[in-house]
Design an enzyme around this catalytic site. Structure first.
Site, PDB file in Angstrom:
ATOM      1  N   ARG A   1      44.019  36.513  41.699  1.00  0.00           N
ATOM      2  CA  ARG A   1      44.555  37.489  40.758  1.00  0.00           C
ATOM      3  C   ARG A   1      43.976  38.867  41.073  1.00  0.00           C
ATOM      4  O   ARG A   1      42.832  38.996  41.482  1.00  0.00           O
ATOM      5  CB  ARG A   1      44.183  37.111  39.334  1.00  0.00           C
ATOM      6  CG  ARG A   1      44.633  35.720  38.910  1.00  0.00           C
ATOM      7  CD  ARG A   1      44.024  35.374  37.554  1.00  0.00           C
ATOM      8  NE  ARG A   1      44.305  33.988  37.182  1.00  0.00           N
ATOM      9  CZ  ARG A   1      43.785  33.404  36.108  1.00  0.00           C
ATOM     10  NH1 ARG A   1      42.966  34.083  35.311  1.00  0.00           N
ATOM     11  NH2 ARG A   1      44.079  32.147  35.826  1.00  0.00           N
TER      12      ARG A   1
ATOM     13  N   ASP B   1      43.642  42.874  39.231  1.00  0.00           N
ATOM     14  CA  ASP B   1      43.730  43.568  37.951  1.00  0.00           C
ATOM     15  C   ASP B   1      44.739  44.705  37.997  1.00  0.00           C
ATOM     16  O   ASP B   1      45.199  45.108  39.077  1.00  0.00           O
ATOM     17  CB  ASP B   1      42.364  44.135  37.566  1.00  0.00           C
ATOM     18  CG  ASP B   1      41.347  43.054  37.249  1.00  0.00           C
ATOM     19  OD1 ASP B   1      41.754  41.976  36.789  1.00  0.00           O
ATOM     20  OD2 ASP B   1      40.141  43.301  37.466  1.00  0.00           O
TER      21      ASP B   1
ATOM     22  N   ARG C   1      34.436  45.846  42.515  1.00  0.00           N
ATOM     23  CA  ARG C   1      34.296  47.134  41.835  1.00  0.00           C
ATOM     24  C   ARG C   1      32.879  47.336  41.304  1.00  0.00           C
ATOM     25  O   ARG C   1      32.367  48.460  41.282  1.00  0.00           O
ATOM     26  CB  ARG C   1      35.317  47.234  40.705  1.00  0.00           C
ATOM     27  CG  ARG C   1      36.762  47.342  41.213  1.00  0.00           C
ATOM     28  CD  ARG C   1      37.770  47.113  40.106  1.00  0.00           C
ATOM     29  NE  ARG C   1      37.596  48.055  38.995  1.00  0.00           N
ATOM     30  CZ  ARG C   1      38.206  47.926  37.823  1.00  0.00           C
ATOM     31  NH1 ARG C   1      39.015  46.896  37.605  1.00  0.00           N
ATOM     32  NH2 ARG C   1      38.018  48.827  36.875  1.00  0.00           N
TER      33      ARG C   1
END
Length: 285
Positions: free
Chosen positions: A72, A74, A219
């Site tokens: 997945r 974001d 991140r």
């Protein structure tokens, strides 16, 4: 083609008893601009990459399709090489799964390649590595033409210090300090195999590869290394942060803008591309 001849049985495409065939499994390489979507995974409002892709493929297949992805991403995160698979009972040339599907997709999403694969292939569970790149512009003025495509910091950073500090993150570690609170991974143990940092013309590129990544892990690593680059965190401090296994002690999660999924590794038996073609990322060379 590996198409299974028509027999009565459970169809892999619809999951019901039918006489149209037991189906085939198709793998696709996908790229997308994450700014337009609320992430990869389907949501009730329908504005996700998976929603748009499922709708387009279903129209080409003539029956409902649900794709499964390598991982997945974001909202705001991009992909130069997302890999998905789906099952279908419909026979189409591979070009239909590329050009036909692309004709029905918004311009922010594109199928780059299609391959027929064996039934034991799974886009997520067959993968043994994922690769991400993060692009960070360091300049006093925010980007315009690259807005949403690169991260941005307004001052120059000490790239050498970032490289030295990054070495402590390589290998297998508990990455809880770099894990989002809402992460659903069963274990925080991940093996980070690559963390390269390069710089050209004020653009810093982070290339990371691991067996898998935790939610926001890339991140959060970039955010911590930015603190190293601006002098707010040193090499020993980053090592202590990793050892603490405490997200509350870490710098904030950095912006999604410059993050790209760039490759997924699979066993050679599946004969799939594992990295985005260099031309697809020509802007960053």
């Amino acid at each position: 083609m590996l198409y299974r001849p028509a027999v009565s049985g459970i169809c892999a495409g619809c999951g019901k008893f039918c006489k149209q065939g037991v189906g085939m499994r198709i793998a696709l390489g996908i790229e997308y601009d994450g700014r337009a979507f609320s992430g990869w995974q389907t949501q009730p409002h329908g504005n996700t990459v998976q929603d748009k892709l499922n709708q387009a493929i279903s129209r080409i297949a003539g029956h409902e399709i649900t794709t499964l992805a390598a991982g997945r991403t974001d909202a705001g995160v991009h992909a130069a090489m997302q890999v998905v698979h789906f099952d279908t009972r419909t026979v189409r040339p591979l070009t239909a799964w590329v050009r036909g599907v692309n004709a029905l997709l918004p311009h922010e999403v594109a199928v780059v390649w299609a391959r027929e694969v064996s039934d034991d292939f799974h886009a997520r569970f067959s993968a043994f590595s994922r690769s991400y790149s993060y692009f960070l512009l360091t300049h006093p003025v925010r980007p315009c033409l690259l807005a949403g495509k690169v991260g941005w910091y307004h001052q120059q950073l000490d790239v050498d210090a970032m490289r030295r500090a990054a070495r402590c993150l390589l290998g297998q570690h508990d990455f809880s300090s770099f894990r989002a609170a809402e992460c659903q991974a069963k274990s925080p143990l991940k093996h980070l195999q690559q963390l390269d940092i390069s710089e050209q013309g004020g653009l810093i590129r982070f290339d990371l590869m691991a067996d898998a990544f935790l939610h926001h892990m890339v991140r959060n690593i970039v955010g911590a290394l930015l603190y190293v680059g601006k002098g707010s965190l040193d090499e020993a401090g980053l090592q202590a942060l990793l050892a603490a296994r405490d997200r509350t002690r870490a710098p904030p999660t950095f912006m999604p803008d410059g993050l790209y999924l760039t490759g997924v590794g699979y066993p050679a038996q599946f004969a799939l591309p594992t990295q985005a073609e260099p031309a697809r990322l020509a802007l960053w060379r």
